[in-house]
Design a protein around this motif. Structure first.
Motif, mmCIF file in Angstrom:
data_model
loop_
_atom_site.group_PDB
_atom_site.id
_atom_site.type_symbol
_atom_site.label_atom_id
_atom_site.label_comp_id
_atom_site.label_asym_id
_atom_site.label_seq_id
_atom_site.Cartn_x
_atom_site.Cartn_y
_atom_site.Cartn_z
ATOM 1 N N GLU A 1 -18.399 20.369 54.170
ATOM 2 C CA GLU A 1 -19.323 19.438 53.501
ATOM 3 C C GLU A 1 -19.630 18.270 54.412
ATOM 4 O O GLU A 1 -19.167 18.201 55.552
ATOM 5 N N CYS B 1 -20.544 23.275 50.616
ATOM 6 C CA CYS B 1 -20.925 22.518 49.426
ATOM 7 C C CYS B 1 -22.424 22.668 49.147
ATOM 8 O O CYS B 1 -23.260 22.338 49.994
ATOM 9 N N SER C 1 -20.182 22.573 44.453
ATOM 10 C CA SER C 1 -19.966 21.271 45.077
ATOM 11 C C SER C 1 -18.550 21.183 45.612
ATOM 12 O O SER C 1 -17.616 21.724 45.010
#
Length: 201
Positions: free
Chosen positions: A120, A160, A183
């Motif tokens: 991420e 993510c 996420s």
């Protein structure tokens, strides 16, 4: 104007330049100290027990806190740190590979190692396919090989979905070894609930 007022005014005028210089020196950002460069001694031994091309480890059978080969290890890794050098493998992915190699060096069986890596933040572009990476950085993605070797070693790789959207990427921009999750934030909640320890790289 009294003599007293005149003296105060003279004193104030003489102190103003000194005060201005002091304030300017306080506002100046101090120079960062140069960081010491880490450099192994000549002849230092390095091995790659699991991930053959990345994340080498230095054997230390005498060191404290060795992994227990009989234990079960469940870790969710937050791969968040990127790099300004888009031609090199991310250091955070190298450290992830080193984690796998350290457990392998300690003779922890692969079926006792459960590592989930969530990519991420600044590291998101490391998951891009070559075609997509070239659009942004004019070179092939140097991270695809290490991601493939990590997956072959049993590491679950997620990117993510929120970070993809923020970076202007879609699912088809992602390399073949990575799965898109809702996420990173919810991944940490879900896997934490399942008993996974959190580690950030």
């Amino acid at each position: 104007m009294t003599l007293w007022n005149a003296r105060v005014r003279v004193l104030a005028c003489s102190l103003l330049p000194i005060l201005a210089m002091s304030l300017a020196s306080c506002a100046t950002t101090p120079k960062a100290e140069p960081r010491a460069e880490m450099r192994p001694l000549p002849g230092t031994v390095w091995i790659n027990p699991v991930i053959k091309d990345f994340g080498e480890v230095h054997p230390r059978p005498d060191a404290a806190v060795q992994p227990d080969p009989n234990a079960e290890y469940k870790v969710i890794v937050d791969v968040v740190h990127g790099s300004d050098d888009h031609t090199a493998v991310l250091g955070s992915l190298q450290r992830l590979a080193r984690t796998v190699n350290l457990l392998g060096y300690a003779k922890v069986p692969s079926n006792h190692v459960h590592i989930v890596a969530v990519i991420e933040g600044q590291a998101t572009f490391a998951t891009a396919s070559n075609a997509t990476y070239r659009k942004f950085f004019k070179v092939d993605n140097p991270n695809l090989k290490i991601l493939h070797e990590l997956k072959q070693a049993g590491v679950e790789l997620f990117v993510c979905g929120q970070a993809l959207a923020e970076g202007g990427l879609v699912d088809t921009d992602v390399g073949p070894d990575i799965t898109v999750s809702l996420s990173a934030l919810s991944d940490f909640v879900v896997y934490g609930h399942l008993g996974y320890s959190y580690m950030q790289l």
